[in-house]
Design an enzyme around this catalytic site. Structure first.
Site, PDB file in Angstrom:
ATOM      1  CG  ASP A 150      -2.293   0.556   0.943  1.00 47.47           C
ATOM      2  OD1 ASP A 150      -2.418   1.372   0.022  1.00 47.47           O
ATOM      3  OD2 ASP A 150      -3.248   0.219   1.688  1.00 47.47           O
ATOM      4  N   GLY A 185      -2.600   4.776  -8.382  1.00 47.95           N
ATOM      5  CA  GLY A 185      -2.451   5.508  -9.644  1.00 47.95           C
ATOM      6  C   GLY A 185      -1.830   6.884  -9.473  1.00 47.95           C
ATOM      7  CG  ASP A 205      -9.413   2.365  -1.212  1.00 48.75           C
ATOM      8  OD1 ASP A 205      -8.371   2.230  -1.894  1.00 48.75           O
ATOM      9  OD2 ASP A 205      -9.431   2.264   0.033  1.00 48.75           O
TER      10      ASP A 205
HETATM   11  C1  GLA Z   1      -5.981   1.492   1.307  1.00 51.44           C
HETATM   12  C2  GLA Z   1      -6.071   0.514   0.143  1.00 51.44           C
HETATM   13  C3  GLA Z   1      -7.238  -0.440   0.395  1.00 51.44           C
HETATM   14  C4  GLA Z   1      -7.020  -1.180   1.706  1.00 51.44           C
HETATM   15  C5  GLA Z   1      -6.849  -0.195   2.853  1.00 51.44           C
HETATM   16  C6  GLA Z   1      -6.415  -0.884   4.141  1.00 51.44           C
HETATM   17  O1  GLA Z   1      -7.087   2.345   1.359  1.00 51.44           O
HETATM   18  O2  GLA Z   1      -6.226   1.187  -1.066  1.00 51.44           O
HETATM   19  O3  GLA Z   1      -7.365  -1.348  -0.674  1.00 51.44           O
HETATM   20  O4  GLA Z   1      -5.878  -2.000   1.586  1.00 51.44           O
HETATM   21  O5  GLA Z   1      -5.870   0.789   2.533  1.00 51.44           O
HETATM   22  O6  GLA Z   1      -6.216   0.008   5.192  1.00 51.44           O
END
Ligand code: GLA
Length: 403
Positions: A150, A185, A205
């Site tokens: 992440d 991205g 997300d």
């Molecule tokens: C980010 C990622 C998600 C998820 C959360 C977890 O928002 O983009 O897909 O993994 O963190 O905290």
């Protein structure tokens, strides 16, 4: 003396070349398929839950349909020890996460874990910054097969550098791992991701709705149509071993109707997107299972050419998408984004040329057999003009076979 020095230099250069870090090639030759905990369970992850999901993956038929990876997302973590090694949360993983992973492997499945390029994950757990090689070693010892990495808490660090460091760490640990770049991205990962990982998130997300924006103050999450629109211009960057990732699926999570879930799944198949389910596999409706395990739709997604589909036409909220398949076949998907059902008419003699893949549908010359992927009905050949109806927020998805 000079000669000796030169020889030494050449030997060192060669050694450097031989041991050059890289990503694990030959993995993810088709888009990865699996399940991830985040969309449904958020921080409620545990040994028990993951074992139940693994059991359900097998008993539901999802494993047979091709789903392979069980990925635990954020919050599996405990603390780092005095030497800096990461440990699992002992309360949620009382037998140790290795026991969970062994169980998942014993079911013939693979295991994925989550970490973050920042010092903390998005949920405030320990991230991998400064511990990359140590964490990669730990994952290898545990038997991890997939890493989602992440991008929270990374202010001022260079994305290519941060992701390349983890790639090199995984490679040095010697256990093949699919590397999933979750960088949203922000730094155009499609331009550099193929060298570094096997898939990269293209957007922020996903949110469990058809076409909404969910505002979280400093950031937004996005409904499936919004995410679909953000894939524009990216198809040429995807291919075997390196995929655009429009995020994990929301099919079966209750925010969308069955029609919308079907449209969502169909478009992820047309996009050659990773198919990572995000629902509770232990408690699925028949409709959800039918969508997630549709053989023909999955075959479109997993086609060996690995060519991402493209939008051919867009008129009055009705979109027409094409995806070239192996053996000269094609997938076609009519997507109705409007609130009313739409009649469609499509003359197969229409010129459809895929400039990127240099492929021609050529239905004026070739007669294809048409299969309706969702009703599993044969619909004759492409000689006749296609006339049918697409329900609101749904698709008609077809496979054209050359025979
Ligand atoms: C980010 C990622 C998600 C998820 C959360 C977890 O928002 O983009 O897909 O993994 O963190 O905290």
């Amino acid at each position: 003396m000079k000669m000796k020095k030169n020889l030494l230099l050449i030997t060192l250069l060669l050694l450097g070349f031989i041991t050059k870090a890289q990503k694990f090639d030959d993995l993810a030759q088709t888009p990865p398929m699996g399940w991830n905990s985040w969309n449904k369970f958020a921080c409620n992850v545990s040994d028990e839950m993951l074992r139940d999901i693994a059991d359900a993956m097998v008993s539901s038929g999802m494993k047979d349909a091709g789903y392979e990876y069980i990925v635990v997302d954020d919050c599996w973590h405990g603390e780092r020890d005095s030497l800096g090694f990461i440990h699992e949360n002992k309360e949620h993983f009382p037998s140790g996460i290795k026991a969970t992973i062994d169980y998942i492997h014993s079911k013939g499945l693979k295991f994925g874990i989550y970490s973050c390029a920042g010092a903390e994950t998005c949920a405030g757990k320990p991230g991998s910054r400064g511990h990359e090689f140590q964490d990669a070693l730990t994952y290898a010892q545990w038997g991890v097969d997939y890493l989602k990495y992440d991008w929270c808490n990374t202010e001022n660090i260079n994305a290519i550098g941060a992701y390349t460091t983890m790639r090199d760490a995984l490679y040095a640990a010697k256990r093949p791992v699919v590397f999933s770049l979750c960088e949203w991205g922000d730094n155009k990962p499609w331009e550099w991701g193929a060298e570094v990982g096997h898939l990269w998130r293209t957007t922020g997300d996903i949110y469990d709705c058809f076409d909404c924006e969910e505002d979280h103050g400093t950031w937004s999450s996005w409904g499936v149509m919004k995410i679909l629109d953000m894939q524009d211009g990216l198809r040429e960057f995807a291919g075997p071993g390196h995929w655009n990732d429009p995020d994990m699926m929301e099919v079966g999570n209750g925010g969308m109707t069955t029609n919308e879930d079907r449209a969502h799944f169909s478009m992820w198949c047309m996009l050659a997107s990773p198919l990572i389910a995000g629902n509770d596999l232990t408690n699925m409706s028949e409709e959800t299972l039918t969508i997630l395990t549709n053989k023909e739709a999955i075959a479109v997604n997993q086609d060996s050419l690995g060519i991402q589909g493209f939008k051919f036409a867009d008129k009055d909220s009705l979109e027409t998408w094409f995806k070239p398949l192996s053996e000269g076949n094609w997938a076609v998907c009519f997507l109705n984004r409007s609130a009313e059902a739409k009649d469609i008419e499509f003359d197969w003699k229409t010129k459809v040329y895929d400039e990127f893949a240099k492929r021609d549908l050529d239905a004026a010359e070739t007669s294809y057999e048409i299969l309706d992927i969702w009703t599993n009905q044969k619909m004759g050949k492409t000689k006749k003009v296609l006339k049918t109806e697409v329900p609101s927020h749904d698709v008609v998805m077809l496979k054209l076979s050359k025979k």
